[in-house]
Design a protein around this motif. Sequence first.
Motif, mmCIF file in Angstrom:
data_model
loop_
_atom_site.group_PDB
_atom_site.id
_atom_site.type_symbol
_atom_site.label_atom_id
_atom_site.label_comp_id
_atom_site.label_asym_id
_atom_site.label_seq_id
_atom_site.Cartn_x
_atom_site.Cartn_y
_atom_site.Cartn_z
ATOM 1 N N LEU A 59 0.837 -1.206 0.000
ATOM 2 C CA LEU A 59 0.000 0.000 0.000
ATOM 3 C C LEU A 59 0.870 1.255 0.000
ATOM 4 O O LEU A 59 0.555 2.233 -0.687
ATOM 5 C CB LEU A 59 -0.938 -0.004 1.203
ATOM 6 C CG LEU A 59 -2.088 -1.005 1.145
ATOM 7 C CD1 LEU A 59 -2.817 -1.045 2.476
ATOM 8 C CD2 LEU A 59 -3.044 -0.660 0.026
ATOM 9 N N GLU A 60 1.947 1.249 0.752
ATOM 10 C CA GLU A 60 2.851 2.392 0.775
ATOM 11 C C GLU A 60 3.505 2.602 -0.589
ATOM 12 O O GLU A 60 3.679 3.738 -1.039
ATOM 13 C CB GLU A 60 3.926 2.187 1.844
ATOM 14 C CG GLU A 60 4.887 3.341 1.985
ATOM 15 C CD GLU A 60 4.216 4.645 2.410
ATOM 16 O OE1 GLU A 60 4.739 5.711 2.028
ATOM 17 O OE2 GLU A 60 3.194 4.595 3.102
ATOM 18 N N SER A 61 3.828 1.513 -1.273
ATOM 19 C CA SER A 61 4.397 1.619 -2.606
ATOM 20 C C SER A 61 3.400 2.255 -3.577
ATOM 21 O O SER A 61 3.769 3.117 -4.378
ATOM 22 C CB SER A 61 4.805 0.230 -3.092
ATOM 23 O OG SER A 61 5.248 0.281 -4.413
ATOM 24 N N LEU A 62 2.142 1.840 -3.491
ATOM 25 C CA LEU A 62 1.109 2.444 -4.339
ATOM 26 C C LEU A 62 0.939 3.927 -4.001
ATOM 27 O O LEU A 62 0.768 4.763 -4.893
ATOM 28 C CB LEU A 62 -0.225 1.720 -4.148
ATOM 29 C CG LEU A 62 -0.300 0.256 -4.585
ATOM 30 C CD1 LEU A 62 -1.679 -0.305 -4.274
ATOM 31 C CD2 LEU A 62 0.023 0.110 -6.051
ATOM 32 N N ARG A 63 0.981 4.248 -2.716
ATOM 33 C CA ARG A 63 0.820 5.632 -2.278
ATOM 34 C C ARG A 63 1.949 6.502 -2.831
ATOM 35 O O ARG A 63 1.709 7.627 -3.280
ATOM 36 C CB ARG A 63 0.788 5.673 -0.751
ATOM 37 C CG ARG A 63 0.433 7.011 -0.174
ATOM 38 C CD ARG A 63 0.238 6.955 1.343
ATOM 39 N NE ARG A 63 -1.019 6.256 1.636
ATOM 40 C CZ ARG A 63 -1.108 5.087 2.268
ATOM 41 N NH1 ARG A 63 -0.022 4.479 2.679
ATOM 42 N NH2 ARG A 63 -2.275 4.533 2.496
ATOM 43 N N GLU A 64 3.171 6.001 -2.827
ATOM 44 C CA GLU A 64 4.305 6.771 -3.343
ATOM 45 C C GLU A 64 4.173 7.045 -4.833
ATOM 46 O O GLU A 64 4.499 8.132 -5.306
ATOM 47 C CB GLU A 64 5.608 6.037 -3.058
ATOM 48 C CG GLU A 64 6.008 6.051 -1.599
ATOM 49 C CD GLU A 64 7.244 5.224 -1.325
ATOM 50 O OE1 GLU A 64 7.795 4.623 -2.282
ATOM 51 O OE2 GLU A 64 7.644 5.169 -0.155
ATOM 52 N N VAL A 65 3.682 6.063 -5.575
ATOM 53 C CA VAL A 65 3.475 6.254 -7.014
ATOM 54 C C VAL A 65 2.383 7.288 -7.244
ATOM 55 O O VAL A 65 2.499 8.175 -8.089
ATOM 56 C CB VAL A 65 3.117 4.919 -7.698
ATOM 57 C CG1 VAL A 65 2.673 5.141 -9.125
ATOM 58 C CG2 VAL A 65 4.296 3.972 -7.648
ATOM 59 N N CYS A 66 1.323 7.203 -6.466
ATOM 60 C CA CYS A 66 0.174 8.089 -6.655
ATOM 61 C C CYS A 66 0.489 9.525 -6.229
ATOM 62 O O CYS A 66 -0.079 10.470 -6.767
ATOM 63 C CB CYS A 66 -1.017 7.542 -5.876
ATOM 64 S SG CYS A 66 -2.611 8.026 -6.539
ATOM 65 N N GLU A 67 1.395 9.704 -5.268
ATOM 66 C CA GLU A 67 1.733 11.054 -4.805
ATOM 67 C C GLU A 67 2.459 11.870 -5.870
ATOM 68 O O GLU A 67 2.477 13.096 -5.803
ATOM 69 C CB GLU A 67 2.588 10.969 -3.548
ATOM 70 C CG GLU A 67 1.797 10.585 -2.318
ATOM 71 C CD GLU A 67 2.673 10.384 -1.093
ATOM 72 O OE1 GLU A 67 3.920 10.367 -1.247
ATOM 73 O OE2 GLU A 67 2.119 10.239 0.004
ATOM 74 N N ILE A 81 -6.657 4.850 -1.706
ATOM 75 C CA ILE A 81 -5.467 4.605 -2.523
ATOM 76 C C ILE A 81 -5.715 3.604 -3.638
ATOM 77 O O ILE A 81 -5.257 3.769 -4.765
ATOM 78 C CB ILE A 81 -4.275 4.164 -1.637
ATOM 79 C CG1 ILE A 81 -3.022 3.943 -2.483
ATOM 80 C CG2 ILE A 81 -4.584 2.914 -0.853
ATOM 81 C CD1 ILE A 81 -2.517 5.134 -3.196
ATOM 82 N N ILE A 82 -6.484 2.583 -3.369
ATOM 83 C CA ILE A 82 -6.702 1.538 -4.376
ATOM 84 C C ILE A 82 -7.527 2.077 -5.539
ATOM 85 O O ILE A 82 -7.206 1.853 -6.705
ATOM 86 C CB ILE A 82 -7.344 0.300 -3.735
ATOM 87 C CG1 ILE A 82 -6.355 -0.300 -2.728
ATOM 88 C CG2 ILE A 82 -7.742 -0.723 -4.778
ATOM 89 C CD1 ILE A 82 -6.909 -1.400 -1.891
ATOM 90 N N ALA A 83 -8.567 2.812 -5.242
ATOM 91 C CA ALA A 83 -9.399 3.389 -6.303
ATOM 92 C C ALA A 83 -8.614 4.403 -7.121
ATOM 93 O O ALA A 83 -8.717 4.444 -8.354
ATOM 94 C CB ALA A 83 -10.638 4.038 -5.701
ATOM 95 N N ALA A 84 -7.814 5.227 -6.457
ATOM 96 C CA ALA A 84 -7.038 6.243 -7.160
ATOM 97 C C ALA A 84 -5.968 5.612 -8.044
ATOM 98 O O ALA A 84 -5.805 5.989 -9.208
ATOM 99 C CB ALA A 84 -6.400 7.195 -6.151
ATOM 100 N N TYR A 85 -5.242 4.656 -7.509
ATOM 101 C CA TYR A 85 -4.191 4.010 -8.293
ATOM 102 C C TYR A 85 -4.787 3.302 -9.501
ATOM 103 O O TYR A 85 -4.267 3.396 -10.608
ATOM 104 C CB TYR A 85 -3.405 3.015 -7.432
ATOM 105 C CG TYR A 85 -2.232 2.416 -8.166
ATOM 106 C CD1 TYR A 85 -0.984 3.007 -8.103
ATOM 107 C CD2 TYR A 85 -2.375 1.266 -8.950
ATOM 108 C CE1 TYR A 85 0.097 2.469 -8.784
ATOM 109 C CE2 TYR A 85 -1.308 0.729 -9.636
ATOM 110 C CZ TYR A 85 -0.079 1.331 -9.554
ATOM 111 O OH TYR A 85 0.981 0.816 -10.241
ATOM 112 N N THR A 86 -5.885 2.594 -9.294
ATOM 113 C CA THR A 86 -6.528 1.872 -10.395
ATOM 114 C C THR A 86 -7.031 2.832 -11.466
ATOM 115 O O THR A 86 -6.923 2.552 -12.661
ATOM 116 C CB THR A 86 -7.680 1.011 -9.852
ATOM 117 O OG1 THR A 86 -7.172 0.158 -8.832
ATOM 118 C CG2 THR A 86 -8.296 0.166 -10.951
ATOM 119 N N ALA A 87 -7.573 3.962 -11.062
ATOM 120 C CA ALA A 87 -8.099 4.940 -12.024
ATOM 121 C C ALA A 87 -6.995 5.547 -12.887
ATOM 122 O O ALA A 87 -7.181 5.785 -14.075
ATOM 123 C CB ALA A 87 -8.870 6.025 -11.291
#
Length: 94
Positions: A59-67, A81-87
């Motif tokens: 989850l932290e890895s996804l958060r870093e990409v999304c930031e 985070i999951i909805a944002a990363y997927t979108a």
Amino acid sequence: MKTLAILVLCSLAVICLTSDAYQPASDNPAQEGLFVERAQAATVVRQKRAAGELTLTQLESLREVCEANLACENMMDTEGIIAAYTAYYGPIPY
């Protein structure tokens, strides 16, 4: 010397063709082992995890990409985070 090499290769070919291990494809039409049952395949093939089963590190890895993307970061704050990363980046890679 060449004659000896050719003779050895020919004798190996004859041994291979006349041994019991050799079976032409016409003798075995079912080709055992090519297909497996679904239950057996499910144990071998790694199943994709559901989104709720992600570890804190993932989850932290996804958060870093999304930031890195301001729009994704804003969506992450409102929808998760999951909805944002997927979108913005497509399916979760793990």
